[in-house]
Structures are given as structure tokens and as C-alpha cells.
Design a protein around this motif. Sequence first.
Motif, PDB file in Angstrom:
ATOM      1  N   ALA A 114     -52.629  23.485 103.004  1.00  0.00           N
ATOM      2  CA  ALA A 114     -51.333  23.623 103.675  1.00  0.00           C
ATOM      3  C   ALA A 114     -50.352  22.646 103.042  1.00  0.00           C
ATOM      4  CB  ALA A 114     -51.473  23.355 105.168  1.00  0.00           C
ATOM      5  N   THR A 146     -50.749  27.468 110.732  1.00  0.00           N
ATOM      6  CA  THR A 146     -51.456  28.025 109.575  1.00  0.00           C
ATOM      7  C   THR A 146     -52.930  27.631 109.620  1.00  0.00           C
ATOM      8  OG1 THR A 146     -49.432  27.809 108.259  1.00  0.00           O
ATOM      9  CG2 THR A 146     -51.481  28.201 107.069  1.00  0.00           C
ATOM     10  N   ALA A 147     -53.201  26.360 109.891  1.00  0.00           N
ATOM     11  CA  ALA A 147     -54.593  25.902 109.996  1.00  0.00           C
ATOM     12  C   ALA A 147     -55.311  26.639 111.123  1.00  0.00           C
ATOM     13  CB  ALA A 147     -54.628  24.392 110.232  1.00  0.00           C
ATOM     14  N   ILE A 163     -60.503  22.733 104.914  1.00  0.00           N
ATOM     15  CA  ILE A 163     -59.051  22.814 105.071  1.00  0.00           C
ATOM     16  C   ILE A 163     -58.433  21.487 104.639  1.00  0.00           C
ATOM     17  CG2 ILE A 163     -57.177  22.890 106.776  1.00  0.00           C
ATOM     18  CD1 ILE A 163     -58.830  24.931 108.338  1.00  0.00           C
ATOM     19  N   LEU A 165     -54.824  19.495 104.648  1.00  0.00           N
ATOM     20  CA  LEU A 165     -53.436  19.399 105.095  1.00  0.00           C
ATOM     21  C   LEU A 165     -52.736  18.402 104.184  1.00  0.00           C
ATOM     22  CD1 LEU A 165     -53.917  19.198 108.981  1.00  0.00           C
ATOM     23  CD2 LEU A 165     -53.935  21.220 107.486  1.00  0.00           C
ATOM     24  N   ALA A 194     -54.958  16.298 111.195  1.00  0.00           N
ATOM     25  CA  ALA A 194     -56.195  16.548 110.450  1.00  0.00           C
ATOM     26  C   ALA A 194     -57.397  15.906 111.126  1.00  0.00           C
ATOM     27  CB  ALA A 194     -56.058  16.035 109.019  1.00  0.00           C
ATOM     28  N   VAL A 208     -61.957  19.316 107.827  1.00  0.00           N
ATOM     29  CA  VAL A 208     -60.495  19.182 107.753  1.00  0.00           C
ATOM     30  C   VAL A 208     -60.152  17.765 107.310  1.00  0.00           C
ATOM     31  CG1 VAL A 208     -58.285  19.464 108.938  1.00  0.00           C
ATOM     32  CG2 VAL A 208     -60.276  20.795 109.691  1.00  0.00           C
ATOM     33  N   SER A 210     -56.825  15.306 105.252  1.00  0.00           N
ATOM     34  CA  SER A 210     -55.448  15.283 104.758  1.00  0.00           C
ATOM     35  C   SER A 210     -55.398  14.601 103.398  1.00  0.00           C
ATOM     36  CB  SER A 210     -54.519  14.573 105.751  1.00  0.00           C
ATOM     37  OG  SER A 210     -54.898  13.221 105.940  1.00  0.00           O
TER      38      SER A 210
END
Length: 279
Positions: A114, A146-147, A163, A165, A194, A208, A210
Motif C-alpha cells: 500500500a 485497501t489492506a 502486507i 504498508l 500495521a 503485516v 510497515s
Amino acid sequence: MASLVNGTSKPRAGKHHFVYPNFNLQGKVYIVTGAGRGLGLCIAEAMTEAGAEVHCLDRLPEPYPDFIETQELAEKSHIGSLHYHHVDVRNSKFLNDTINKIASREHRLDGLVAAAGVQQVTEAIDYAPEDVTRMMDINYTGVFMTAQAVARRMIELNNHGSIILVASMSGLIANKGLNSVVYNSSKAAVIQLAKNLAMEWGPKGIRVNSLSPGHIITPMVQKNFEEVPGLKETWEKENMLGRLAHPEEFTGAAIFMLSEASSFMTGSSLVIDGGHTAW
């Protein structure tokens, strides 16, 4: 991943192979937002070289020439593929519909980068409420939604993955010489987001994290230099390497965070800033 030669992107010759197979993304499907150009596009290109099918979401009705060139390069020289979708992350219904269609192509979705974000240079005392709302809608709410949409499909498909971020070191510090209080605040929120998503989705097999880059020479930053004379020199002095970064310098970290090479990494904030925050 393209190598940086005299500040330009140049594909490397030779057969595709993986010296360390845990970085292999072959056969996996990812979404990258804010990938019409800049850092998002550079990361997406690297992902195709690592073997991924990458779907780029951006609010531009038509992609920049940079995207077309990168897409053609991926078709000719990379294992993976690059696709473009005109999506504004503030439109949650269309965002969800697009992500569902992407996941349905191969009945899988392995993760997200993202990277969508906007910046506004304004004195804090002059900010209008609608300016704050607009920036937070893209930089925070859009990232969150979006996540959420990606994770929902991953969970439905029982597809474990990762994921990322894209935050910023600006979420940790005040940027000397640049008044962008809302942008910085939004990136701080992304770092915290995150960590909390990692807590909730870890048991479901979704990691997740960042990624917090330092100052990168991108179109957005070039605009900052035009708005604030002497800013580039100020930032270079504040950096332990005495220079700013190029987008290519973050692709290795992104591949690491998406791949099995980082299988025990979640809830973390990876800061790559040339030592800016280490003084």
C-alpha cells in the motif's frame, strides 16, 4: 529488479534464477497501490522480476509513460507480469470490486504493498478542515480499506501472505525545513495501523509490516524542492550518507518483506533512511 546506473534504470542481462530461493515470488499475485509512478512503480517492477503477477492500482485514468515502459520491460525480460487498474482508494466499493476481480483470476491473492499517498505543504495554522480530511482519506483511510479488502479475500481463499504498508520516517520525526503536519501525522498513523493489523491477522496467516523510507527523489519530493528553496541541501546535510535516496534502494526490502525470507517478521516498522533518524 532493474539496476541503477548513473541514476537511470537498466535491466540486467542473463537468465532468471534465485540465488536464495526464499526471495522467489513466482506464481504469486499481489496488489500495489500508488504504483502509477515513483516508489510504488519501482517496487512493482522489482516484484515482477522476482516472479510475481502484480496489479497496480492508481487514481490516474491513464498510467504515466514510465508505467508503460516498465510494463513492456516486464513482458520482455521478467518472469512476472504487470497490470494497471484505474482505482481511487477513497472509493471503497469500487476498490473492493477491483480486488475481488483480481483475486478471482487465479483464485489467489498473496499480499499487498500500500504505497498510495499525497502530500500538502501548508503552515499548520492555515490548514482547512477539508484539506485534512482529503489527505487522511487517502493516506490513512485508503490504506486501511485497501489492506482490509485484500485481507478479506486472502482469508476467504485461505491464502497466507504478507502486507506492506508504506509509511515514512516522517511518521517518526518532524522534517526540518518542510511544513507538512498532516502528511507526517498520517504516516505515524500508518505505522500504528500495521502493528494492530498484524495482531489481528497473524493467527490467520497474514503478516503485516510497515516500511518507512527516508527522503527519496520522487516526483512528489521534486515538487517540494520547487516549493521550498534550499530544502534539498538541508535534507542532504541531515543525512549520515550526505545524499537522498533513489526508489530502487527500497526494492530489496520490499521483496524481503513480501517473501518467505521474512516469515517470522510481523508488526514491525522497517526504517531505511540513510541514518537520518539515528543522530
